[in-house]
Design a protein around this motif. Sequence first.
Motif, PDB file in Angstrom:
ATOM      1  N   ALA A 206       0.845  -1.208   0.000  1.00 59.15           N
ATOM      2  CA  ALA A 206       0.000   0.000   0.000  1.00 59.15           C
ATOM      3  C   ALA A 206       0.877   1.254   0.000  1.00 59.15           C
ATOM      4  O   ALA A 206       0.979   1.983   0.997  1.00 59.15           O
ATOM      5  N   ARG A 207       1.577   1.457  -1.122  1.00 61.96           N
ATOM      6  CA  ARG A 207       2.424   2.658  -1.215  1.00 61.96           C
ATOM      7  C   ARG A 207       1.587   3.929  -1.213  1.00 61.96           C
ATOM      8  O   ARG A 207       2.088   5.001  -0.866  1.00 61.96           O
ATOM      9  N   ASP A 208       0.317   3.829  -1.662  1.00 63.07           N
ATOM     10  CA  ASP A 208      -0.507   5.031  -1.722  1.00 63.07           C
ATOM     11  C   ASP A 208      -0.717   5.638  -0.330  1.00 63.07           C
ATOM     12  O   ASP A 208      -0.869   6.858  -0.190  1.00 63.07           O
ATOM     13  N   ILE A 209      -0.701   4.801   0.736  1.00 64.73           N
ATOM     14  CA  ILE A 209      -0.838   5.338   2.097  1.00 64.73           C
ATOM     15  C   ILE A 209       0.371   6.206   2.439  1.00 64.73           C
ATOM     16  O   ILE A 209       0.228   7.319   2.952  1.00 64.73           O
ATOM     17  N   THR A 210       1.558   5.709   2.127  1.00 62.90           N
ATOM     18  CA  THR A 210       2.775   6.484   2.405  1.00 62.90           C
ATOM     19  C   THR A 210       2.796   7.763   1.593  1.00 62.90           C
ATOM     20  O   THR A 210       3.168   8.836   2.101  1.00 62.90           O
TER      21      THR A 210
END
Length: 524
Positions: A206-210
């Motif tokens: 979940a790179r979008d969270i970072t």
Amino acid sequence: MVPVIAFPRNESPSDEGPDLALRWSGRVSLTRRILAVNIIALLLLAGGFFYLDSYRSRIVDNRVAQASREARLIAEALAAADTGREALLLRLARDTGARIRLLGPAGVTMDSRALGLRNFLLQDPDREGLDQRIARFLDGMIDTVVAAARPPLYRDRSDPAQWPDVRAARRGIVAATVWRAPDRTPVITAAARLPDGMIALTAINARDITRTVRTERLRLSLVLLMVTIVSVLLSLFLARTIVRPLRRLARAAVRVRLGRAREVVVPRLPSRRDELGMLARALSDMSLALRARIDATEAFAADVTHEMKNPLASLRSAVDGLGRVSDPALQAQLLAIVQDDVHRLDRLITDISEASRLDAQLSRAKFEPVDIGAMVAGLLDQRAQRGIGRDIRFDFDRPADVPLVAMGEGARLERVFENLLDNAHSFSPDNGLVTIAATVRNGDLVVMVEDEGPGVPEEAREAIFRRFQSIRPHSEEFGRHSGLGLAIARTIVEGHGGVITVESREDDRTGARFTVCLPAGTER
């Protein structure tokens, strides 16, 4: 029961409390205190990073719940498909963006990556650019400051039993776990059991969270930086507009305290209309008043020394002569001179003492209504009872229906009019007439004392109100007056908010007219 607080002797809570409360700030300059107060406000704004940590935690929790639901749905979909499970698994992996593995008792039976779909790739942090390294470093620093929870490092496992989600799924529980990728991005794994006993395991990075959290942190950092710059500039401007004038005033006050009052020019800050401008002008006026008071004190001391030297020199000469003269007649004459000089010194010292204490006494006096008409009439009656020399007449003209009342101290005002009557009597010729007139004019009580003497020259009308300044008649015995009477009268009148002046009589008649104006019946 009310507790009793004991304080040491000579101390009180009101004296010690503020000192303890402000002890730290009293040692710090005003500029630093202004900056500190504004920085504290900025620190409150910096607390937004703690909010971003809770914001990230909520996003992760939502993604964990979503991963659990997706794992259950994927397991149900794969269980419902009798044929074509590979195509369905690839389609589900492509739609969810996750790596999907189907685990059996012997191990992995189906893997979306092995089927050619490489949508789950972890970034190698050593191959990332400088910007990503800086972002990762800032993430670690902020996480340390806010004490954020640190998930375990994600590593792929060949044995399915090593996955905690798989162990939970075999017990019939749909479970999900958050891991940490090498580049500090979250990895979420979830597992669900199929009816035939197989396990569907999903993993998503979940790179979008970072990215979302970093974007919000960047925005907050930019806002905090801009607010910090503006706050510091405003603090410096505020300190400049407050501290610099205070320092100028403090330096001037120190020079005044060190005894250089004549040389000090306290800045008045005429362009400022705020409290600092009011303070500067008040200090400037105070320094000017102090300088005038010092000059007056020095001049008064010099005048006292000069005035006392004359009777002292005469007294010394007479005393020295007594030791050398044997003639009784000359001794009697010298003794008469000694007595006259002693009386003159006594009168001079008494007037000097009264003149020196007059300002302080007037500042503490309590004013009350005083009937000036009755006061002047009483003074004239006393003179008539004592007898008026040289057949001089006194005429008091006052209105019968207008009260002649002023606010003041009766004993001091009586001294004023007694001095004016004495002065008029001294300068009046034999069989002369002294006229006293009193009236109320434009809210002021006006009292005029006129005599038929030689009058006061125009160039001397201001000088006669100075200390030790006296223009006496030639026929009057020398030394009978100290030259302080009119000076004392002016001090008393001005202390009551009034004015005393002298001018010539009207209609070309000889004589002087002294006019006293006092506020009629008005309290200070």
